[in-house]
Design an enzyme around this catalytic site. Structure first.
Site, PDB file in Angstrom:
ATOM      1  N   GLY A 208       0.822  -1.200   0.000  1.00  0.00           N
ATOM      2  CA  GLY A 208       0.000   0.000   0.000  1.00  0.00           C
ATOM      3  C   GLY A 208       0.853   1.245   0.000  1.00  0.00           C
ATOM      4  O   GLY A 208       2.072   1.195   0.243  1.00  0.00           O
ATOM      5  N   PRO A 210       2.368   4.883   1.230  1.00  0.00           N
ATOM      6  CA  PRO A 210       2.804   5.309   2.574  1.00  0.00           C
ATOM      7  C   PRO A 210       1.667   5.953   3.355  1.00  0.00           C
ATOM      8  O   PRO A 210       0.914   6.774   2.827  1.00  0.00           O
ATOM      9  CB  PRO A 210       3.914   6.331   2.269  1.00  0.00           C
ATOM     10  N   THR A 212      -0.949   4.340   4.733  1.00  0.00           N
ATOM     11  CA  THR A 212      -2.244   3.654   4.672  1.00  0.00           C
ATOM     12  C   THR A 212      -2.476   2.718   5.854  1.00  0.00           C
ATOM     13  O   THR A 212      -3.586   2.188   5.987  1.00  0.00           O
ATOM     14  CB  THR A 212      -2.354   2.859   3.358  1.00  0.00           C
ATOM     15  N   GLY A 213      -1.475   2.481   6.686  1.00  0.00           N
ATOM     16  CA  GLY A 213      -1.696   1.694   7.894  1.00  0.00           C
ATOM     17  C   GLY A 213      -1.197   0.274   7.834  1.00  0.00           C
ATOM     18  O   GLY A 213      -1.758  -0.607   8.502  1.00  0.00           O
ATOM     19  N   LYS A 214      -0.142  -0.002   7.080  1.00  0.00           N
ATOM     20  CA  LYS A 214       0.368  -1.371   6.974  1.00  0.00           C
ATOM     21  C   LYS A 214       0.949  -1.851   8.302  1.00  0.00           C
ATOM     22  O   LYS A 214       0.638  -2.945   8.770  1.00  0.00           O
ATOM     23  CB  LYS A 214       1.418  -1.442   5.859  1.00  0.00           C
ATOM     24  N   HIS A 430      -5.129  36.780 -12.408  1.00  0.00           N
ATOM     25  CA  HIS A 430      -4.693  35.422 -12.741  1.00  0.00           C
ATOM     26  C   HIS A 430      -5.626  34.378 -12.130  1.00  0.00           C
ATOM     27  O   HIS A 430      -6.099  33.467 -12.819  1.00  0.00           O
ATOM     28  CB  HIS A 430      -3.263  35.223 -12.231  1.00  0.00           C
ATOM     29  N   GLU A 431      -5.882  34.488 -10.821  1.00  0.00           N
ATOM     30  CA  GLU A 431      -6.758  33.515 -10.158  1.00  0.00           C
ATOM     31  C   GLU A 431      -8.193  33.635 -10.643  1.00  0.00           C
ATOM     32  O   GLU A 431      -8.907  32.633 -10.754  1.00  0.00           O
ATOM     33  CB  GLU A 431      -6.682  33.691  -8.641  1.00  0.00           C
ATOM     34  N   HIS A 434      -8.560  31.586 -13.839  1.00  0.00           N
ATOM     35  CA  HIS A 434      -8.763  30.154 -13.573  1.00  0.00           C
ATOM     36  C   HIS A 434     -10.208  29.875 -13.162  1.00  0.00           C
ATOM     37  O   HIS A 434     -10.843  28.941 -13.680  1.00  0.00           O
ATOM     38  CB  HIS A 434      -7.828  29.702 -12.437  1.00  0.00           C
TER      39      HIS A 434
END
Length: 649
Positions: A208, A210, A212-214, A430-431, A434
């Protein structure tokens, strides 16, 4: 306090006592005096030269004090007698010879500590020598033990008698927990499977992204099974000395067999399990010897032990094929990024024991964090708690959670950054470019927020609504490219000039257009084919080049097609902003006034309505449906190795 520290302090105490005894002996020793025989003392007494006779407490020494005060005292050594008078009488000195009360005989009382000090003076040097050699011996023994234990396993063992983590503490990966439930049942009731002749998987590989809880899931398996749990990182096997890694593997499995049934968990196994023969230093190195020993221990001649190996990695593609075959890692459990229900469950786990306001809706928080993994959610909850504590609140409210999500994705706002009026106006247009292009394109993502407050390295930020999806259409790709070019087009229209503010937009646009042509088969001119095969060194684990499996003529066609897609999107953005120039001015001026526009405020401004969004959003409002942001003027970037995903990297 352990035995090593106790021994060290004991040696220090002995050394200190020896120093004190030596100083005491020097301080208590009498000054050097003349020693005279008893016969001479008798003559001096008869000559009336002696004023006092001081007999020591043990009766072995007589100090002679003369009448003449300028004369130095003498010492007469005698045997142990009860009376000095009787001794002097043997030398012809009768008590009648004592005239003028001279000499005066003084018997000193024996000291209570004298004998003890004498014993200390005798035995302390011997004890000091013995302690010194004992300390040297222990140090040498410790050095030998370290040398002997260098090849021993460094795995941490947890007995499992008092588990701290169970499956109820892991959320967002229900399928993975079901897969691992069989491991727990086998360790608890092995007869249930042996009756049917079933063989439990020898190893389980947890794969999985990084965060994700392995590792957490492996701890939960240990807590549920209640058996010994050996935990070690893959990098702890390999040392600079040849043979140490293989020795540690053997020792680890010997310990596991003595404590079976048990679980061995190897975290980041890719550190030692990379494909053999791919190293830069040749095929026979220390890492490969360690891997060979792991392969033998997992599926060698002795396979009847109830030892289960769990391993975690986020790079399964670089593992050696022999490690992944049945009989070693039989089962591969994929732990993917959680969906909305999984994120809601993870939020509830991390919110346990924290003072949460009644207005907080966990479902809304889950919708606001698409692409978040368990580590991201834990960080978000922690940031919200820190904000509430900083503001001296009694509980954590929705406002803190909303700001925490923004901080995790973008970092804190840089309100202290000084921007000139020209830069601020340029950023506003500019924003606004968008935001307007995305608003008027039906396949574009819905606007979440637009602001000209700097965050991170960006002068302004535009955020969009995201969805939990793994697939994007060609129309959405084209809308994303047009929206990314909206900022540059707004600069061209308003200022008749272009700046470097769109550099990241152009990188994203080029990447998306090229992926459409070479990877996703979205070009009608070049057809359904993938152009270029990525090459990477397994040892390095990173893409270093792309193999060109097409001709120069095809490469020219690819460049032409990429240019056509970008030019088409640029023309579309130019048409939208030209047709709605008044809206561009309206939104830009509003951004210069308030600096931030929420989605409801933005839509109301375009429709001519007066809508004010309160700072605290009630549960269920689309305002808190926070998507993945776009730093600066960037839009969300899909991966070029797989179908684009809104999940953040």
């Amino acid at each position: 306090m352990n035995s090593t520290r106790l021994t060290r302090w004991l040696v220090y105490l002995l050394i200190g006592a020896a120093i004190v005894a030596v100083l005491w002996s020097y301080s208590s020793a009498p000054a050097p005096q003349n020693e005279i025989p008893i016969s001479l003392l008798a003559q001096q007494i008869q000559a009336n030269e002696v004023a006092e006779l001081r007999v020591s407490g043990d009766g072995r020494e007589v100090t002679v004090v003369y009448v003449d005060s300028q004369r130095t005292s003498s010492v007469a050594a005698v045997s142990d007698v009860s009376s000095i008078e009787e001794l002097l009488a043997t030398y012809g000195v009768d008590s009648s010879n004592y005239t003028d009360n001279r000499p005066v005989v003084i018997y000193q009382q024996p000291s209570q500590w004298g004998g003890l000090l004498n014993l200390v003076g005798i035995f302390l040097p011997a004890l000091l020598i013995i302690g010194f050699f004992y300390f040297i011996f222990r140090q040498a023994q410790g050095t030998n033990n370290q040398a002997i234990s260098f090849g021993k396993s460094r795995a941490r063992m947890f007995t499992g008698d008092h588990p701290t983590i169970g499956f109820e503490d892991v959320a967002g990966c229900d399928e993975a927990k079901e897969e691992l439930q069989e491991i727990v049942e086998f360790l608890k009731e092995p007869e249930k499977f042996v009756t049917f002749g079933a063989r439990i998987p020898k190893g389980v590989l947890l794969v999985g992204s990084p965060g994700t809880g392995k590792t957490l899931l492996a701890k939960a398996v240990s807590g549920e099974a209640g058996v010994p749990f050996f935990s070690i990182a893959g990098s702890e096997f390999v040392e600079m000395f040849v043979g140490v890694g293989a020795s540690r593997v053997r020792d680890l499995f010997e310990q596991a067999k003595r404590n079976s049934p048990c679980i061995i968990f190897i975290d980041e196994i890719d550190a030692v399990g990379r494909q053999r023969g791919a190293g830069l230093g040749g095929s026979h190195d220390e890492r490969e010897q360690t891997l060979n020993q792991i392969l033998v221990e997992m599926d060698g001649f002795d396979t009847d032990t109830h030892v289960i190996i769990l391993a975690a990695t986020n790079r399964p593609d670089i593992l050696d094929p022999a490690l992944l075959r049945p009989g070693r890692f039989d089962r591969r459990v994929i732990i993917d990024r959680p969906d909305m229900r999984g994120r809601e469950a993870i939020f509830r786990v991390h919110l346990r024991g924290k003072p949460i306001a009644n207005a907080v809706d966990v479902a809304v928080l889950a919708k606001a964090t698409p692409g978040f993994v368990g580590a991201d959610i834990e960080n978000t909850v922690n940031e919200a708690a820190l904000l509430a504590a900083r503001r001296n609140k009694k509980n954590i409210g929705m406002t803190e959670f909303q700001e925490a999500i923004e901080r995790v994705q973008l970092g804190p706002e840089r309100k202290s950054r000084i921007m000139s009026p020209e830069e601020k106006e340029l950023t506003a247009y500019h924003e606004a470019g968008h935001a307007l292009v995305s608003h008027y394109l039906p396949h574009a993502q819905t606007l979440r927020k637009v602001t000209i407050i700097p965050r991170g390295m960006a002068g302004g930020v535009t955020w969009y609504m995201d969805e939990d999806t793994s697939f994007l259409t060609r129309s959405k790709f084209e809308a994303m490219i047009a929206t990314a070019l909206g900022g540059r087009v707004a600069e061209e229209i308003v200022f008749s000039e272009i700046t470097t503010g769109a550099s990241s937009d152009l990188q994203q646009v080029t990447r998306l257009a090229r992926a459409m042509v070479t990877q996703y088969g979205m070009s009608t001119e070049l057809g359904l084919r993938v152009y270029g095969e990525k090459q990477e060194l397994v040892f390095l684990g990173r893409e270093i080049s792309e193999q060109r499996d097409y001709s120069d003529a095809v490469a020219e066609q690819i460049d032409v097609e990429v240019r056509r897609i970008i030019d088409s999107a640029h023309s579309l953005a130019m048409k939208i902003l030209t047709d709605h120039r008044d809206k561009l001015e309206l939104v830009s001026r509003r951004l210069l006034e308030v600096e931030t526009l929420e989605s409801l405020e933005f839509v109301a401004l375009l429709e001519g309505k007066d809508v004010v969004v309160p700072p605290s959003t009630p549960p269920g409002s689309p305002k808190v449906n926070l998507p993945k942001p776009s730093e600066g003027t960037e839009r969300p970037r899909p991966s070029l190795d797989r179908p684009p995903s809104p999940s953040p990297a």
